[in-house]
Design a protein around this motif. Sequence first.
Motif, PDB file in Angstrom:
ATOM      1  N   ILE A 158       0.682  -1.145   0.091  1.00  0.00           N
ATOM      2  CA  ILE A 158       0.073   0.212  -0.088  1.00  0.00           C
ATOM      3  C   ILE A 158       0.752   1.402  -0.156  1.00  0.00           C
ATOM      4  N   CYS A 159       1.989   1.187   0.471  1.00  0.00           N
ATOM      5  CA  CYS A 159       2.811   2.335   0.207  1.00  0.00           C
ATOM      6  C   CYS A 159       3.411   2.769  -0.957  1.00  0.00           C
ATOM      7  N   GLY A 160       3.112   1.999  -1.850  1.00  0.00           N
ATOM      8  CA  GLY A 160       3.145   2.238  -3.391  1.00  0.00           C
ATOM      9  C   GLY A 160       2.046   3.194  -3.809  1.00  0.00           C
TER      10      GLY A 160
ATOM     11  N   THR B 190      -4.250 -16.820  -5.355  1.00  0.00           N
ATOM     12  CA  THR B 190      -3.144 -16.167  -5.001  1.00  0.00           C
ATOM     13  C   THR B 190      -3.024 -14.661  -4.964  1.00  0.00           C
ATOM     14  N   PHE B 191      -3.729 -14.341  -5.983  1.00  0.00           N
ATOM     15  CA  PHE B 191      -3.978 -12.729  -6.185  1.00  0.00           C
ATOM     16  C   PHE B 191      -4.762 -12.346  -4.874  1.00  0.00           C
ATOM     17  N   ALA B 192      -5.698 -12.896  -4.632  1.00  0.00           N
ATOM     18  CA  ALA B 192      -6.853 -12.560  -3.789  1.00  0.00           C
ATOM     19  C   ALA B 192      -6.038 -12.315  -2.298  1.00  0.00           C
ATOM     20  N   ARG B 193      -5.340 -13.283  -1.966  1.00  0.00           N
ATOM     21  CA  ARG B 193      -4.544 -13.650  -0.788  1.00  0.00           C
ATOM     22  C   ARG B 193      -3.731 -12.414  -0.689  1.00  0.00           C
ATOM     23  N   PHE B 194      -3.187 -11.931  -1.758  1.00  0.00           N
ATOM     24  CA  PHE B 194      -2.173 -10.756  -1.772  1.00  0.00           C
ATOM     25  C   PHE B 194      -2.835  -9.604  -1.332  1.00  0.00           C
ATOM     26  N   TYR B 195      -3.950  -9.331  -2.227  1.00  0.00           N
ATOM     27  CA  TYR B 195      -4.730  -8.115  -1.693  1.00  0.00           C
ATOM     28  C   TYR B 195      -5.413  -7.952  -0.293  1.00  0.00           C
ATOM     29  N   HIS B 196      -5.749  -9.133  -0.015  1.00  0.00           N
ATOM     30  CA  HIS B 196      -5.949  -9.291   1.409  1.00  0.00           C
ATOM     31  C   HIS B 196      -4.975  -8.999   2.515  1.00  0.00           C
ATOM     32  N   HIS B 197      -3.795  -9.438   2.260  1.00  0.00           N
ATOM     33  CA  HIS B 197      -2.742  -9.294   3.196  1.00  0.00           C
ATOM     34  C   HIS B 197      -2.369  -7.865   2.857  1.00  0.00           C
ATOM     35  N   GLU B 198      -2.391  -7.290   2.004  1.00  0.00           N
ATOM     36  CA  GLU B 198      -1.932  -5.656   1.674  1.00  0.00           C
ATOM     37  C   GLU B 198      -3.086  -4.696   2.164  1.00  0.00           C
ATOM     38  N   SER B 199      -4.149  -4.887   1.883  1.00  0.00           N
ATOM     39  CA  SER B 199      -5.021  -3.819   2.441  1.00  0.00           C
ATOM     40  C   SER B 199      -4.964  -3.170   3.762  1.00  0.00           C
ATOM     41  N   CYS B 200      -4.843  -1.925   3.954  1.00  0.00           N
ATOM     42  CA  CYS B 200      -4.469  -1.180   4.902  1.00  0.00           C
ATOM     43  C   CYS B 200      -5.629  -1.277   5.895  1.00  0.00           C
TER      44      CYS B 200
ATOM     45  N   GLN C  99      -8.113   0.665   6.164  1.00  0.00           N
ATOM     46  CA  GLN C  99      -8.971   1.806   6.541  1.00  0.00           C
ATOM     47  C   GLN C  99     -10.403   1.819   6.331  1.00  0.00           C
ATOM     48  N   CYS C 100     -10.670   1.330   5.089  1.00  0.00           N
ATOM     49  CA  CYS C 100     -12.183   1.479   4.615  1.00  0.00           C
ATOM     50  C   CYS C 100     -12.752   0.042   4.846  1.00  0.00           C
ATOM     51  N   SER C 101     -13.958  -0.078   4.893  1.00  0.00           N
ATOM     52  CA  SER C 101     -14.802  -1.216   5.341  1.00  0.00           C
ATOM     53  C   SER C 101     -14.675  -1.999   4.041  1.00  0.00           C
ATOM     54  N   PRO C 102     -15.264  -1.445   2.896  1.00  0.00           N
ATOM     55  CA  PRO C 102     -15.385  -2.556   1.878  1.00  0.00           C
ATOM     56  C   PRO C 102     -14.020  -3.419   1.600  1.00  0.00           C
ATOM     57  N   CYS C 103     -12.818  -2.662   1.463  1.00  0.00           N
ATOM     58  CA  CYS C 103     -11.610  -3.303   1.275  1.00  0.00           C
ATOM     59  C   CYS C 103     -11.340  -4.173   2.282  1.00  0.00           C
ATOM     60  N   ARG C 104     -11.143  -3.490   3.603  1.00  0.00           N
ATOM     61  CA  ARG C 104     -10.956  -4.504   4.660  1.00  0.00           C
ATOM     62  C   ARG C 104     -11.516  -5.684   4.681  1.00  0.00           C
ATOM     63  N   GLU C 105     -12.676  -5.571   4.892  1.00  0.00           N
ATOM     64  CA  GLU C 105     -13.763  -6.672   4.860  1.00  0.00           C
ATOM     65  C   GLU C 105     -13.857  -7.687   3.607  1.00  0.00           C
ATOM     66  N   GLY C 106     -13.928  -6.918   2.685  1.00  0.00           N
ATOM     67  CA  GLY C 106     -14.175  -7.637   1.318  1.00  0.00           C
ATOM     68  C   GLY C 106     -13.187  -8.413   0.728  1.00  0.00           C
TER      69      GLY C 106
ATOM     70  N   ILE D 162     -11.446   4.124  -0.391  1.00  0.00           N
ATOM     71  CA  ILE D 162     -10.771   5.461  -0.357  1.00  0.00           C
ATOM     72  C   ILE D 162      -9.429   5.338  -1.456  1.00  0.00           C
ATOM     73  N   CYS D 163      -8.862   4.371  -1.871  1.00  0.00           N
ATOM     74  CA  CYS D 163      -7.902   4.350  -2.883  1.00  0.00           C
ATOM     75  C   CYS D 163      -8.019   3.170  -3.726  1.00  0.00           C
ATOM     76  N   PRO D 164      -7.187   3.210  -4.829  1.00  0.00           N
ATOM     77  CA  PRO D 164      -7.475   2.289  -5.795  1.00  0.00           C
ATOM     78  C   PRO D 164      -7.171   0.854  -5.652  1.00  0.00           C
ATOM     79  N   LEU D 165      -6.611   0.681  -4.550  1.00  0.00           N
ATOM     80  CA  LEU D 165      -6.369  -0.935  -3.995  1.00  0.00           C
ATOM     81  C   LEU D 165      -7.705  -1.673  -4.016  1.00  0.00           C
ATOM     82  N   GLY D 166      -8.631  -1.233  -3.328  1.00  0.00           N
ATOM     83  CA  GLY D 166      -9.905  -1.812  -3.669  1.00  0.00           C
ATOM     84  C   GLY D 166     -10.318  -2.157  -5.052  1.00  0.00           C
ATOM     85  N   ASP D 167     -10.052  -1.410  -5.888  1.00  0.00           N
ATOM     86  CA  ASP D 167     -10.432  -1.605  -7.361  1.00  0.00           C
ATOM     87  C   ASP D 167      -9.568  -2.693  -7.911  1.00  0.00           C
TER      88      ASP D 167
END
Lengths: 328, 447
Positions: B170-172, B345-355, B357-364, B400-405
């Motif tokens: 996320i620091c990218g 594998t990708f999904a595991r990555f995004y789950h691991h890297e979500s910061c 902050q926002c509920s849809p990304c954190r929980e989703g 909040i940020c495009p990591l969710g997308d």
Amino acid sequence: MANITIDGQTIEVADGTTILQAARMIGPEVAPPTMCYYSKLKTSGGYCRTCLVEVSKGSEKDPRPMPKLVASCRTAVMDGMEVKNITSAKVIEARKSVVEFLLINHPLDCPICDQAGECHLQDLGYEHGSAKTRTDFERRTFEKIDIGPKIQLHMTRCILCFRCVKVAEQITDGRVHGVMNRGDVSEISTYIEQAIDNDFSGNIIDVCPVGALTDKTFRFKSRVWFTKPMNAHRNCDKCSGKAVIWYKGDDVARVTGRKDQWGEVEEFICNTCRFDKKLTSDWTIEGPKEISHQSVISANHYPANMVKPRELTLNNIKPITLIAGEIK
Amino acid sequence: MSKKILLEHINVPGIETLEVYRSKGGYSSVEKALKTMTQDAIVEEVKKSGLRGRGGAGFPTGMKWSFLAKPEGVARYLVCNADESEPGTFKDRYLMEKIPHLLIEGMITSSFALGANTSYIYVRGEYFYIIKILEKAIDDAYKAGLLGKNILGTDYSLDLHVQAGAGAYICGEETALLESLEGKRGNPRIKPPFPAIAGLYACPTIVNNVETLAAVPSIVNNGGEWYAGIGIGRSTGTKLISASGHINKPGVYEIEMGITVEDFIYSDEYCGGIKNGKKLKAVVAGGSSVPILPADLILTTANGEKRLMSYESLADGGFASGTMLGSGGFIVMDETTSIVENLYTFARFYHHESCGQCSPCREGTAWMEKILHKIKDGHGTLADVDLLWEIQSKIEGNTICPLGDAAAWPVASAIRHFKAEFEDYVKNPSSISKVKHYHNMNNLATA
Ligand SMILES: Cc1cc2nc3c(=O)[nH]c(=O)nc-3n(C[C@H](O)[C@H](O)[C@H](O)COP(=O)(O)O)c2cc1C
Ligand code: SF4
Ligand code: SF4
Ligand code: FES
């Protein structure tokens, strides 16, 4: 000044006003629900995404709609802006999902939670959620921890709204807690277990929208709807001394800040008022605190004629909103 | 051989040293910019060049630079984003490791153009050996009078610092990067304000990718029009592609924008075809975040035109049949690849890297990973596949940020193009546990 139309109702507001603030000025029937925004805390909002709205017209100058839903609590109005809240199917859908996201790891232990009856997540789920869950995965749990002698943190219930962090940063003399880890294992913590102990720390209980931060002097003493709230004040050298004292029978069961129509305290109170003044003789009673008739807290307390007819016609009023002000 | 700009001298022995780099014309853009050009003139050349951000979003660099606020008496910063953590992307590493002075030259010239006197390179923490390379190169540049006070005798001064990240994708994201650079938790900021108005320490800041900044010297030296003449349409210049997966020649390639995808995959100059004579099944063309495309759609657009390596051509057809150039992380999958396993594998990555902050990304993101885990292990249901679709659609655009997308798109595209494979995992769990790899003959290319 800017003219903004929300769900068909137009209002003129000062530049720099957010969509949410403008909506609240119009009234509860168009105001989006909020779980993380708190008008008394700077930089609050933006996290929970319950207040998402659709901007169907950006402004008079640039009428293009905004491509995504926006967080109304963090988006400033523009002159000529048109916003759809409950009139947007997209918003309703998104909000329903946010509720679902907030609940998939929530313990739903309302029957044993002190916050039940004045919990914003309950209200939100009731109004915007769906009756069934679509997950049967094990829920995330944390150990309960005591952060100081008066406050308990039950992280399992936390929705990570950041309000308590902002209280600690903005109104106490030193923040010793924050968010540890990231993603769905984020937690509110003091890292190395320590007490959050300063004159204003108790306010984190009031701002917590759920039962994650609770008052240990009140824990398990009573369901909130069995207590009677009274506006009261005292001479205090630390805060305004204006509070609500909650009676159980003849005893002061707890003391909280005075919350407004949106469930946000009007003024933060000090820990002495909150935790140490539990005698009627400590306080000058002003009279009953007006509670929205839809709140479970108001049940059985006041005669029916205290319910204002106006409120009865508005089915959008949050059921558990405390309305401040004198009773007429 | 097609046009090389960034990697022109990459094979010159000793190019990582200041002496050899200078002997190949290195740092001439600093000389030219500081001594003969105004700040605005440089920004103008970069605008004319049509250079677009190479970090993933492809935003026109010159335009971004022109948004930089310039209040009197307030410091401005240039920050180089070298966090490079997108799975499938490893081009910045290559550039910094092999030819570090190109980035430093780009940073000096760009900092001058923006009026920044302090600049930072924020490097992914796992690239610890690169930090040493950069620090040595910066040291040498200071000694040569290319950094520090009065660069090359002009009245322009610049200090350049390297800051290591601590292992968070996320620091990218540029505002999370700035938070981290300020010593705070790397949470993306809520925008506006954008960094060009209030960035590092609330001062006007430009954040640019390594490759973007490395392209600036050639633009200053040869002019914006020269650069705009390379490439195709609004995809000007060259692009570094990190090629990985089931290909004969994985590696970093500099391509002129506009070559065909087919050429890139099959020609010996680039990937050299699919490994072990296998067939192509799918490609993730721009780093893990961009939609995956099956072989037929990556090679030709829905209109039947040959797909090109360019921003526009890869995006042709929208998400229904297209994808994005992104950061240029080109991941090739042959017929033995399980799309479901890969997506997990990708999904595991995004789950691991979500910061978080926002509920849809954190929980989703966590929820999607759990469901995919269930499906890949053969315990899924058809309703789970529908639920996955539903969850991704409720994360996309609502965060909040495009990591969710970035977490949602791979899921959406995998289901969009390979739904049959998900259904097979659900309906024939026994066959999955036996064969490690999943075969889906319908989606294979004939090329
Ligand atoms: C989750 C996330 C991760 C990102 N990681 C990187 C990265 O590692 N490197 C990078 O240059 N840009 C990354 N970006 C894009 C940056 O936010 C930003 O757009 C970019 O650095 C701008 O530089 P450019 O205009 O030169 O591309 C990331 C964005 C997101 C949302
Ligand atoms: S403990 Fe309460 S106030 Fe603090 S972040 Fe969690 S839900 Fe919000
Ligand atoms: S989208 Fe994800 S990574 Fe970005 S701010 Fe929200 S939780 Fe953090
Ligand atoms: S109240 Fe606006 S995002 Fe939480």
